[in-house]
Scaffold this active site. Structure first.
Site, short mmCIF file in Angstrom:
data_model
loop_
_atom_site.label_atom_id
_atom_site.label_comp_id
_atom_site.label_asym_id
_atom_site.label_seq_id
_atom_site.Cartn_x
_atom_site.Cartn_y
_atom_site.Cartn_z
N HIS A 1 -0.83 0.26 -9.82
CA HIS A 1 -1.51 -0.67 -8.91
C HIS A 1 -2.01 -1.89 -9.70
O HIS A 1 -3.23 -2.17 -9.74
CB HIS A 1 -2.66 0.02 -8.17
N ARG B 1 0.85 -1.18 0.00
CA ARG B 1 0.00 0.00 0.00
C ARG B 1 0.90 1.25 0.00
O ARG B 1 1.97 1.26 0.62
CB ARG B 1 -0.90 0.04 1.24
P1 NAP Z 1 -1.67 -11.82 4.71
O1 NAP Z 1 -1.76 -13.23 4.23
O2 NAP Z 1 -2.63 -11.33 5.72
O3 NAP Z 1 -0.17 -11.62 5.24
C1 NAP Z 1 0.21 -10.49 5.97
C2 NAP Z 1 1.63 -10.70 6.48
O4 NAP Z 1 2.08 -9.45 7.07
C3 NAP Z 1 1.71 -11.76 7.58
O5 NAP Z 1 2.90 -12.51 7.42
C4 NAP Z 1 1.77 -10.93 8.85
O6 NAP Z 1 2.47 -11.54 9.92
C5 NAP Z 1 2.56 -9.73 8.38
N1 NAP Z 1 2.32 -8.58 9.26
C6 NAP Z 1 1.15 -7.97 9.56
N2 NAP Z 1 1.34 -6.97 10.45
C7 NAP Z 1 2.67 -6.97 10.72
C8 NAP Z 1 3.49 -6.19 11.58
N3 NAP Z 1 2.98 -5.21 12.35
N4 NAP Z 1 4.81 -6.47 11.64
C9 NAP Z 1 5.34 -7.47 10.88
N5 NAP Z 1 4.62 -8.25 10.04
C10 NAP Z 1 3.30 -8.00 9.98
O7 NAP Z 1 -1.76 -10.82 3.46
P2 NAP Z 1 -1.49 -11.11 1.89
O8 NAP Z 1 -2.65 -11.79 1.29
O9 NAP Z 1 -0.15 -11.72 1.75
O10 NAP Z 1 -1.48 -9.59 1.35
C11 NAP Z 1 -0.59 -8.63 1.84
C12 NAP Z 1 -0.95 -7.25 1.33
O11 NAP Z 1 -0.64 -7.12 -0.05
C13 NAP Z 1 -2.45 -6.89 1.38
O12 NAP Z 1 -2.85 -6.51 2.67
C14 NAP Z 1 -2.54 -5.75 0.38
O13 NAP Z 1 -2.35 -4.52 1.04
C15 NAP Z 1 -1.37 -6.01 -0.58
N6 NAP Z 1 -1.83 -6.36 -1.93
C16 NAP Z 1 -1.47 -5.57 -2.97
C17 NAP Z 1 -1.87 -5.89 -4.25
C18 NAP Z 1 -1.45 -5.06 -5.43
O14 NAP Z 1 -1.97 -5.25 -6.53
N7 NAP Z 1 -0.53 -4.14 -5.28
C19 NAP Z 1 -2.65 -7.03 -4.48
C20 NAP Z 1 -3.00 -7.82 -3.40
C21 NAP Z 1 -2.59 -7.48 -2.12
P3 NAP Z 1 1.96 -12.93 10.58
O15 NAP Z 1 2.31 -13.99 9.54
O16 NAP Z 1 2.76 -13.06 11.80
O17 NAP Z 1 0.48 -12.77 10.78
C1 GLV Z 2 -5.24 -5.11 -4.05
O1 GLV Z 2 -4.53 -4.18 -3.83
C2 GLV Z 2 -5.72 -6.01 -3.04
O2 GLV Z 2 -5.59 -5.71 -1.85
O3 GLV Z 2 -6.26 -7.06 -3.42
#
Ligand code: NAP
Ligand code: GLV
Length: 306
Positions: free
Chosen positions: A269, A221
């Site tokens: 994005h 983000r």
């Molecule tokens: P997820 O499965 O919820 O994983 C989040 C990870 O971040 C987990 O490993 C979590 O730790 C860690 N985390 C959370 N808070 C933290 C903190 N305070 N300190 C250290 N580590 C922390 O999420 P995901 O599905 O991988 O997605 C991650 C993010 O990618 C989304 O929230 C979104 O913002 C972004 N995204 C972007 C796009 C794009 O097109 N640019 C697309 C999709 C997603 P734990 O393992 O210990 O819980």
């Molecule tokens: C895109 O940014 C998502 O969070 O899926």
């Protein structure tokens, strides 16, 4: 069972058709003010009025992985918020990040400039051992990216909130190990959710700790990154460049310096797009499971913010 669809910026018809095909037993409609109460909602960036009126929802399914925008709204008490888990996003994220990493590591931008001048000139090969890649966030996307980067034999490090043990990579956890993680990394990939704990985490203090000549890839983000701090560290030469897919204001305003900075690559994005068919299949599967009284994965912990 009634399902209400409310997604800004998406053409509703293909979504409604897909949801109806996947859940023929449900009554599925595009939300409009005054609509009868639904049991489930499928949403992206709905207005507050949506949740104020649809206050009997069992669950609201976000058609994205990140729920930071939804958590700014007041959700009806008792409504579970369910995020998208992968649904075809992780492979896109892996290819985007590997492309950005390899484009920089193999100096493709310099080769492209040479080629335009008709120049046949080699650059000294870099040692991947000198390019440790640190991944912030070891969730669904971070783990898939780590696997892909490891496939190219870069040293890989990861940082998360809780401790993980992943074969082939050094894992760090929590604020106490952040500095060790950063100073052991040269390339930094941000795949954290945006929460009060992670906002502004890519700031001068933290980015300065990366190894000299460091490279930043932010695909999480825009509010993770303090734009001015990155620009200062690029201009001082401590950081060599950045690939940025997400921004504090989207679309990125035309006057923003990132557009024209020679060391910054901007994409709109697009690193991991929501895929309609995979998304509908995942949400429909979870609705069926919930109707059968089962618990489902991907329910957001409102206290943690992800
Ligand atoms: P997820 O499965 O919820 O994983 C989040 C990870 O971040 C987990 O490993 C979590 O730790 C860690 N985390 C959370 N808070 C933290 C903190 N305070 N300190 C250290 N580590 C922390 O999420 P995901 O599905 O991988 O997605 C991650 C993010 O990618 C989304 O929230 C979104 O913002 C972004 N995204 C972007 C796009 C794009 O097109 N640019 C697309 C999709 C997603 P734990 O393992 O210990 O819980
Ligand atoms: C895109 O940014 C998502 O969070 O899926």
């Amino acid at each position: 069972m009634r399902i209400s669809f409310c997604c800004a910026d998406s053409k509703p018809e293909p979504w409604l058709d897909g949801l109806r095909a996947a859940l023929p037993q449900a009554e599925i409609s595009l939300w409009e003010s005054g609509a009868p109460p639904a049991d489930y909602a499928v949403v992206w960036a709905p207005p507050q009025q949506f949740f104020d009126e649809q206050n009997q929802l069992r669950a609201a399914f976000n058609i994205g992985a990140g729920v930071d925008a939804l958590l700014k709204l007041r959700l009806p008490p008792g409504t579970q918020l369910v995020r998208l888990e992968d649904a075809g996003m992780s492979v896109q994220m892996a290819e985007y990040v590997c492309h950005a990493l390899i484009r920089h590591f193999r100096e493709f931008d310099a080769y492209e400039a040479d080629a335009r001048q008709g120049q046949w000139s080699f650059r000294k090969p870099r040692l991947r051992a000198d390019w440790p890649v640190g991944i912030m966030g070891l969730g669904v996307l971070g783990k898939r990216v780590a696997k892909a980067v490891s496939g190219f034999e870069f040293p890989v490090l990861g940082w998360s909130r809780s401790q993980h043990a992943i074969e082939g990579m050094r894992c760090f956890a929590g604020g106490g190990q952040l500095d060790d993680f950063l100073s052991a990394s040269k390339v930094l990939i941000c795949l954290l959710p945006l929460t009060p704990d992670t906002r502004d985490i890519l700031n001068r203090r933290n980015l300065s700790r990366l190894q000299p000549g460091g490279y930043v890839i932010n695909v999480a983000r825009g509010a993770h990154l303090v734009d001015e701090d990155l620009l200062q560290l690029l201009d001082s030469g401590h950081l060599a460049g950045a690939t940025l897919d997400v921004f504090r204001t989207e679309p990125l305003p035309t006057e923003h310096p990132f557009w024209r900075h020679p060391k910054v690559l901007v994409t709109p994005h697009t690193s991991a797009r929501t895929l309609r068919d995979e998304t509908i299949a995942q949400i429909a599967g979870k609705i069926v499971a919930m109707e059968q009284g089962q618990t489902v994965a991907g329910v957001v912990d409102l206290g943690r913010g992800y």
